[in-house]
Design an enzyme around this catalytic site. Structure first.
Site, PDB file in Angstrom:
ATOM      1  N   GLU A   1      -8.874  26.050   5.015  1.00 53.24           N
ATOM      2  CA  GLU A   1      -9.386  24.693   5.266  1.00 53.24           C
ATOM      3  C   GLU A   1     -10.047  24.602   6.641  1.00 53.24           C
ATOM      4  O   GLU A   1     -10.017  23.566   7.304  1.00 53.24           O
ATOM      5  CB  GLU A   1      -8.255  23.656   5.146  1.00 53.24           C
ATOM      6  CG  GLU A   1      -8.701  22.296   4.651  1.00 53.24           C
ATOM      7  CD  GLU A   1      -9.103  22.309   3.185  1.00 53.24           C
ATOM      8  OE1 GLU A   1      -9.967  21.518   2.804  1.00 53.24           O
ATOM      9  OE2 GLU A   1      -8.546  23.118   2.415  1.00 53.24           O
TER      10      GLU A   1
ATOM     11  N   GLN B   1      14.053  34.122  15.034  1.00 54.02           N
ATOM     12  CA  GLN B   1      14.796  34.581  16.218  1.00 54.02           C
ATOM     13  C   GLN B   1      16.213  34.006  16.225  1.00 54.02           C
ATOM     14  O   GLN B   1      17.176  34.723  16.519  1.00 54.02           O
ATOM     15  CB  GLN B   1      14.045  34.172  17.484  1.00 54.02           C
ATOM     16  CG  GLN B   1      14.582  34.800  18.754  1.00 54.02           C
ATOM     17  CD  GLN B   1      14.245  36.278  18.854  1.00 54.02           C
ATOM     18  OE1 GLN B   1      13.345  36.756  18.175  1.00 54.02           O
ATOM     19  NE2 GLN B   1      14.972  36.999  19.678  1.00 54.02           N
TER      20      GLN B   1
END
Length: 378
Positions: A362, A335
């Protein structure tokens, strides 16, 4: 470095930072574009002592601790997360082989792995067994003094390029978690097939694919550790693995913060640098706050592990916080960069894509929240 660390830790972190800046970062855009496995880069990493951070020196590792591992993972990820991901994979396999491998297994698999002469894969996930390993279907049954392996794995890191894999399979289907074992499988053995390489959204130079095992004959010495202890052995390294992924996510976030500060100072709109605008300042402040908080959490979890204390909850909190922050704040970095941040070849665009998987692998962040909540409510 928020927690007190030795001069040795600082020197190792600085060495990893220099390697990331001089050797990794210049290749990152090309590796992301081509999805190339950079074997030469990994050989240089191994020569620099950055493979097997916590593996004892006598076995070919750096002989360091979990905090050192976290520091290295963060710095390498600032260069490119795919490279840090490979270091994390070597760390997990290296830990398993250190703790449970025979001398022959360590000579045949561990030492060449740490020299980047052999490539490994960590083969757990299946179509019905991702977060829930109770759905595992791969089986190894006894035949004579050895075993016969059948099953299929998917989304396995390094499957397209690995020389061997640590494969979790059922050896006693009636025993639940206590009926799983780990086997070291050479991936050129008869009966092993590699499925197609997947093309990922991010961390694209970290290859992922499937593996199939059809009546693969394994010798008795392929068994890693004790029969029936495979699930517990895999779980025993997950705290370190989650600390590593948290540090990797932190490295992505730190890189996004640094790029955003530089861009905000240079980019001018309405006659002034966009760093003068409060909206941009607040996004950068949030990035810095989250990076600091994540670093505290990662280092705290690592130091608990190094002190011999249980760090499961702390590792889960660090992993979920750091990865959520990496996703949210790399979005802010895009942004801040405006239209240029959405263009391929601009680093924050890659960082945004690289961050997302840290919420998934994970153990998803939903699983991490379950671990924390169950601990609190037990």
């Amino acid at each position: 470095m928020p927690f007190a660390a030795s001069d040795w830790h600082t020197a190792l972190r600085d060495a990893a930072r220099r390697f990331a800046e001089h050797e990794i970062a210049p290749l990152a855009a090309e590796l992301d574009e081509t999805e190339r496995y950079p074997a030469d880069l990994y050989r240089r990493l191994a020569e620099a002592g950055l493979f097997g951070i916590s593996v004892p020196e006598v076995l070919g590792g750096a002989g360091a601790d979990a905090l050192a591992y976290a520091l290295v993972m963060e710095e390498l990820s600032r260069g490119y997360a795919s490279v840090a991901d490979q270091v994390g994979l070597v760390e997990l396999l290296g830990t398993l082989l250190t703790q449970h491998g025979t001398q022959d297994q360590q000579e045949h698999y561990l030492r060449p792995l740490l020299r980047a002469e052999r490539r490994c894969a960590y083969a757990l996930t299946e179509a019905e067994a991702g977060s829930d390993l109770a759905g595992l279907r791969s089986q190894a049954r006894r035949r004579g003094e050895g075993w016969v392996l059948n099953g299929a794995k998917l989304w396995i890191h390094n499957a397209p390029v690995a020389d061997f894999a640590a494969v979790l399979a059922r050896t006693d289907p009636a025993a639940g978690h206590r009926g799983m074992s780990i086997f070291l499988v050479d991936l050129e053995a008869p009966g092993v097939t590699r499925d197609r390489k997947e093309h990922k959204m991010g961390q694209r130079a970290s290859p992922v694919g499937g593996l199939r095992f059809e009546d693969v004959a394994l010798p008795a010495e392929a068994l890693l550790g004790q029969e029936g202890r495979g699930f517990h052995m895999m779980m025993s390294v997950l705290d370190k693995g989650r600390i590593g992924i948290a540090a990797l996510a932190l490295g992505i976030l730190q890189a996004a913060l640094e790029d955003s500060i530089d861009y905000a100072k240079q980019r001018k709109q309405f006659g002034q640098a966009i760093a003068e605008f409060q909206a941009v300042q607040w996004m950068i402040a949030d990035m810095a706050r989250d990076a600091h908080a994540a670093r505290l959490m990662v280092h705290h979890a690592a130091q608990r592990l190094d002190a011999g204390e249980r760090a499961t909850v702390e590792a889960s909190m660090a992993k979920s916080f750091a990865s959520d922050a990496a996703v949210a704040r790399t979005a802010d970095a895009v942004q801040i960069h405006g239209g240029s941040g959405y263009i391929r070849g601009v680093r924050v665009e890659r960082l945004y894509r690289d961050a997302k998987i840290t919420q998934i692998y994970e153990g998803t962040n939903q699983i991490q929240r379950m671990i924390v909540a169950r601990s609190l409510l037990a």
